[in-house]
Scaffold this motif. Sequence first.
Motif, PDB file in Angstrom:
ATOM      1  N   GLY A 105       0.847  -1.207   0.000  1.00 32.08           N
ATOM      2  CA  GLY A 105       0.000   0.000   0.000  1.00 32.08           C
ATOM      3  C   GLY A 105       0.869   1.239   0.000  1.00 32.08           C
ATOM      4  O   GLY A 105       1.356   1.667   1.039  1.00 32.08           O
ATOM      5  N   SER A 111       5.209   7.438   2.506  1.00 30.80           N
ATOM      6  CA  SER A 111       5.876   6.581   3.491  1.00 30.80           C
ATOM      7  C   SER A 111       7.014   5.818   2.811  1.00 30.80           C
ATOM      8  O   SER A 111       8.141   5.780   3.321  1.00 30.80           O
ATOM      9  N   ASP A 132       1.419  -2.251  -4.898  1.00 29.01           N
ATOM     10  CA  ASP A 132       0.125  -1.536  -4.914  1.00 29.01           C
ATOM     11  C   ASP A 132      -0.475  -1.741  -6.295  1.00 29.01           C
ATOM     12  O   ASP A 132       0.261  -1.879  -7.285  1.00 29.01           O
ATOM     13  N   GLY A 136      -6.258   2.471  -6.021  1.00 23.31           N
ATOM     14  CA  GLY A 136      -6.971   2.947  -4.839  1.00 23.31           C
ATOM     15  C   GLY A 136      -7.936   1.917  -4.298  1.00 23.31           C
ATOM     16  O   GLY A 136      -8.088   0.819  -4.856  1.00 23.31           O
ATOM     17  N   TYR A 143      -8.243   6.268  -7.770  1.00 20.29           N
ATOM     18  CA  TYR A 143      -7.473   7.289  -8.497  1.00 20.29           C
ATOM     19  C   TYR A 143      -6.938   6.708  -9.815  1.00 20.29           C
ATOM     20  O   TYR A 143      -7.018   5.502 -10.051  1.00 20.29           O
ATOM     21  N   ASP A 188      -0.112  -1.208   4.799  1.00 25.44           N
ATOM     22  CA  ASP A 188      -0.943   0.014   4.751  1.00 25.44           C
ATOM     23  C   ASP A 188      -1.874  -0.069   3.539  1.00 25.44           C
ATOM     24  O   ASP A 188      -1.945   0.837   2.724  1.00 25.44           O
TER      25      ASP A 188
HETATM   26  C1  LIG Z   1      -3.740   4.077   2.536  1.00 27.43           C
HETATM   27  S1  LIG Z   1      -3.130   3.896   0.958  1.00 27.43           S
HETATM   28  C2  LIG Z   1      -1.407   3.843   1.190  1.00 27.43           C
HETATM   29  C3  LIG Z   1      -0.849   5.124   1.777  1.00 27.43           C
HETATM   30  C4  LIG Z   1       0.641   5.250   1.695  1.00 27.43           C
HETATM   31  N1  LIG Z   1       1.328   4.276   2.470  1.00 27.43           N
HETATM   32  C5  LIG Z   1       1.103   6.665   2.066  1.00 27.43           C
HETATM   33  O1  LIG Z   1       2.242   6.826   2.459  1.00 27.43           O
HETATM   34  O2  LIG Z   1       0.325   7.628   1.928  1.00 27.43           O
HETATM   35  C6  LIG Z   1      -3.636   2.315   0.545  1.00 27.43           C
HETATM   36  C7  LIG Z   1      -3.189   1.805  -0.831  1.00 27.43           C
HETATM   37  O3  LIG Z   1      -3.303   0.406  -0.827  1.00 27.43           O
HETATM   38  C8  LIG Z   1      -3.681  -0.040  -2.112  1.00 27.43           C
HETATM   39  N2  LIG Z   1      -4.339  -1.354  -1.932  1.00 27.43           N
HETATM   40  C9  LIG Z   1      -5.351  -1.648  -1.088  1.00 27.43           C
HETATM   41  N3  LIG Z   1      -5.617  -2.957  -1.152  1.00 27.43           N
HETATM   42  C10 LIG Z   1      -4.746  -3.501  -2.042  1.00 27.43           C
HETATM   43  C11 LIG Z   1      -4.504  -4.828  -2.509  1.00 27.43           C
HETATM   44  N4  LIG Z   1      -5.192  -5.877  -2.063  1.00 27.43           N
HETATM   45  N5  LIG Z   1      -3.534  -5.020  -3.421  1.00 27.43           N
HETATM   46  C12 LIG Z   1      -2.807  -3.955  -3.883  1.00 27.43           C
HETATM   47  N6  LIG Z   1      -2.986  -2.694  -3.464  1.00 27.43           N
HETATM   48  C13 LIG Z   1      -3.936  -2.480  -2.545  1.00 27.43           C
HETATM   49  C14 LIG Z   1      -4.578   1.048  -2.656  1.00 27.43           C
HETATM   50  O4  LIG Z   1      -4.502   1.071  -4.069  1.00 27.43           O
HETATM   51  C15 LIG Z   1      -3.982   2.310  -1.999  1.00 27.43           C
HETATM   52  O5  LIG Z   1      -3.152   2.975  -2.904  1.00 27.43           O
END
Ligand SMILES: C[S@@+](CC[C@H](N)C(=O)[O-])C[C@H]1O[C@@H](n2cnc3c(N)ncnc32)[C@H](O)[C@@H]1O
Length: 418
Positions: A105, A111, A132, A136, A143, A188
């Motif tokens: 994530g 991060s 990722d 989103g 996004y 995350d």
């Molecule tokens: C909260 S954001 C990450 C924030 C990031 N760590 C930061 O520094 O702002 C969550 C991300 O996880 C990705 N995501 C959620 N579930 C996922 C999955 N099963 N496989 C891949 N990506 C995933 C989403 O696309 C999103 O971009």
Amino acid sequence: MNRASCVLPPWLTTAPEMGLGDRNVAEPTIRRPLPRAVSEPSTGPQRSGPRVGESDVLAALNPLDHPVCLSPPRRLSSVLSWHEHLPFAMFLIDLARPAALVELGTHAGDSYCAFCQAVSELRLPTRCYAVDTWTGDAHSGLYGPEVLENLRAHHDPLYGSFSRLIQSTFDEALAYFADGTIDLLHIDGYHTYDAVKHDFENWLPKLSERAIVVFHDVNVREREFGVWRLWEELSERYPSFTFLHGHGLGVLGVGRSLPDPVQPLFRASAAEARLLGSLFFELGRRVTLTVERERLTEQCSRVAELEAEAQRVAQVLDARSRELEQLREDRDRVTQRLRQVEAEVVDVRAAHEERARVARDVERERDELAAAVHAIHSSLTYRAAAAYWRVQDRVLPRGTRRRRAYERLMARVKARAR
Ligand SMILES: C[S@@+](CC[C@H](N)C(=O)[O-])C[C@H]1O[C@@H](n2cnc3c(N)ncnc32)[C@H](O)[C@@H]1O
């Protein structure tokens, strides 16, 4: 100035420069006492906290031994949620010095790029992977591809030599990592209890003996976030450290042989944990305030641009209202002249009608006279008189003495007759 007051404490004279200075990062960490501001904070609950001399935990986690945590983060996107933890992320890299790091994530990469920045500044041999879909989810919002493009433009030139951005689901990426190889895992992704539990359990076999797992959002209790619940369960089973600020960050010691520099974190008493929490909260605030200051600076220059634009528009409006005033005056003059011309036209028309009336009267009189002359000419008296005048002209031709004498005589007769 008193000479004694100029003598710097040893940790200041030996401390390297903050930021990207030429630090020999491979050297073992030298433990130095914390500065007073950290060991004896002046506000809040810290007042009664432990002193450095009494706390091996605080002495072991002295941030001045890990100045990478004071480096200004290079990647500060508009995704703010992780900003308050960036100094700790860099601090943790210096403590844990992982051989392999995986983030599940990444979104805009704040991060992840902080981890990479610390690896780069500390010149560690760490291999880094960000996983990722970059599409989103229900919590981060959906996004488009521009987010990954923007991240690549920042990431690839700076960290491409040791880091890979893997566009896939977490489950699909699993196959590409051998068991027992990941020293630092940051989870995350999607934040429901089931999703985060699934991610943790799926990736657990991949973790090494030294492994630390970091969870974001352990203190969010809304919108179906369930990391806090999993965190409560896991922190019962593993050594852990919890930051409550910045949506909460949990550090879990999963491996059986955790790196020595990390262990004091898990030994911290409640008071020491509060102190560390306050310290990293303040360092995090420095980052968020920087972002806020940049945002305000941008807004100020936008306001200045708008003010200049408003001034320009006001000048144009001024010029336009002067032109309008001029046009109004011209219009009034023309209207006045028009009224004069209309009045003149009325006069001319009246004069013309008068002349036409007079002409008609004259014509009528002329016709009447002509009729009268004709009547006279055709009357018997006139014809007799005309015959008399013709005889008179013949007998007494005009201009002769006889004629003149006759005319004088006739004048005296007419005068007497009156
Ligand atoms: C909260 S954001 C990450 C924030 C990031 N760590 C930061 O520094 O702002 C969550 C991300 O996880 C990705 N995501 C959620 N579930 C996922 C999955 N099963 N496989 C891949 N990506 C995933 C989403 O696309 C999103 O971009």
